[in-house]
Enzyme design. Structure first.
Site, mmCIF file in Angstrom:
data_model
loop_
_atom_site.group_PDB
_atom_site.id
_atom_site.type_symbol
_atom_site.label_atom_id
_atom_site.label_comp_id
_atom_site.label_asym_id
_atom_site.label_seq_id
_atom_site.Cartn_x
_atom_site.Cartn_y
_atom_site.Cartn_z
ATOM 1 N N ASN A 179 1.778 7.151 3.311
ATOM 2 C CA ASN A 179 2.491 5.950 3.947
ATOM 3 C C ASN A 179 3.818 6.090 4.064
ATOM 4 O O ASN A 179 4.707 4.959 4.088
ATOM 5 C CB ASN A 179 2.116 4.250 3.453
ATOM 6 C CG ASN A 179 0.638 4.277 4.142
ATOM 7 O OD1 ASN A 179 0.228 4.606 5.202
ATOM 8 N ND2 ASN A 179 0.034 3.287 3.438
ATOM 9 N N ASP A 193 0.790 -1.284 -0.084
ATOM 10 C CA ASP A 193 0.089 -0.010 -0.188
ATOM 11 C C ASP A 193 0.959 1.407 -0.100
ATOM 12 O O ASP A 193 0.716 2.180 0.815
ATOM 13 C CB ASP A 193 -0.961 -0.058 1.343
ATOM 14 C CG ASP A 193 -2.046 0.888 1.147
ATOM 15 O OD1 ASP A 193 -2.326 1.415 -0.106
ATOM 16 O OD2 ASP A 193 -2.443 1.512 2.283
ATOM 17 N N ASP A 232 3.335 1.471 7.981
ATOM 18 C CA ASP A 232 2.006 0.702 7.714
ATOM 19 C C ASP A 232 2.251 -0.262 6.873
ATOM 20 O O ASP A 232 1.833 -0.448 5.713
ATOM 21 C CB ASP A 232 0.874 1.769 7.412
ATOM 22 C CG ASP A 232 -0.453 1.072 7.490
ATOM 23 O OD1 ASP A 232 -0.409 -0.396 7.777
ATOM 24 O OD2 ASP A 232 -1.406 1.592 6.949
#
Length: 328
Positions: A206, A201, A217
């Site tokens: 992030n 992701d 994360d």
């Protein structure tokens, strides 16, 4: 991972502080909630004025083995000097448990927001992604899944079919657009790419900036193609995206090889993310945090826009993929 009906309503502040106390940490500040809908994440300060982040995982989304694999990957990355936020170990364990919840404690890492339009920062991110993927190639995840059509397209399609919250006046058109998009993705999807452990992701939200990038994360870490960790960093028109991608790849290849044939997966992966995200919102609707923060999800206009988005993405899938300049 049948977690659709779960809510965090039993996770009270006292429960969180008791869990931390069991690990020898006394909270000396309030618990400041951080932006996370899937899990519950809080920042706090202890009696020695050290700052931490505690993350309580949504039960049944990931198994214990899958979370431990995520943690092990983070620790491997730290060992290989890749800047990631990794969990702390208590009595040799990074995954902790309290009253039916699994949780992990991280050092609180500050930093500025990564500037997605800053070419110098983009170059540094590309270089560290190359290093991240070097570690990711050492072995695949055993328990965490691969990026594929079933999880990202076909299972969400059934969620849409069963969803009562999609307005009846929009559902038929939306499902038709979904089916057309699924067919287009299936036609151009490939499975002959090299698989490695990914951040999963990797978007600008992030990545923090502290004299260099810091990746946070890893909750969506999976096996998949390297391009999955690159394409979400691109923004702007095609010319701007081409320049950004060339910057990332040039820096990436200082430390790791990149298969430019994977560029053809960018738009299929984008379509898969669009579909998966909508299904995720529907699946989580039983959690009171979701109706509160996404009230527009039941509106006619919203689903009409999603239908249009799916139609437009289908058209993009029928166009030639992003092309790099001839030097590549």
């Amino acid at each position: 991972m049948n977690d659709n009906a779960f809510t965090f309503q039993t996770l009270h502040p006292e429960t969180i502080m008791d869990a931390l106390f069991e690990q020898g940490i006394r909270v000396d500040s309030g618990l400041t909630p951080l932006n996370s809908y899937e899990n519950r994440v809080y920042q706090f300060q202890d009696e020695d004025r050290r700052r931490f982040v505690v993350k309580f995982y949504r039960p049944e989304r990931w198994s214990v083995d899958q979370i431990r694999e995520e943690h092990q990957f983070a620790l491997e990355l730290v060992k290989d000097e890749v800047p990631v936020a990794a969990p702390l170990a208590f009595n040799g364990q990074t995954l902790l448990a309290h009253q039916g919840y699994h949780y992990a404690i991280f050092p609180s890492v500050g930093g500025r927001q990564f500037e997605a339009d800053n070419i110098d920062q983009m170059e540094a991110v590309g270089r560290y992604l190359g290093r991240l993927h070097q570690t990711g190639r050492k072995r695949p995840f055993t328990f965490r899944p691969d990026i594929g059509l079933a999880e990202y397209l076909f299972e969400p399609r059934q969620v849409f079919e069963d969803a009562a919250l999609i307005p009846s006046g929009q559902k038929a058109a939306f499902l038709k657009a979904t089916d057309t998009l699924l067919s287009a993705v299936t036609e151009c999807w490939r499975t002959d790419f090299a698989t490695l452990r990914l951040h999963g992701d990797c978007h600008a939200g992030n990545i923090l900036w502290r004299d260099g990038p810091l990746f946070v994360d890893l909750d969506d870490a999976r096996n998949g193609p390297a391009i999955q960790d690159l394409w979400m960093l691109l923004n702007g028109n095609k010319a701007e995206q081409r320049m950004q991608l060339e910057t990332i790849i040039e820096a990436y290849e200082e430390v790791s090889e990149f298969d430019t044939a994977e560029i053809g997966l960018i738009e299929p992966l984008r379509a898969m993310r669009l579909v998966y995200y909508l299904a995720w919102l529907i699946r989580r609707w039983g959690d009171p945090a979701f109706p509160k923060n996404f009230p527009w999800l039941t509106g006619e206009d919203y689903w009409q826009r999603q239908t249009t988005t799916f139609i437009e993405q289908t058209k993009i899938l029928h166009e030639p993929p992003l092309q790099l300049t001839p030097m590549y």
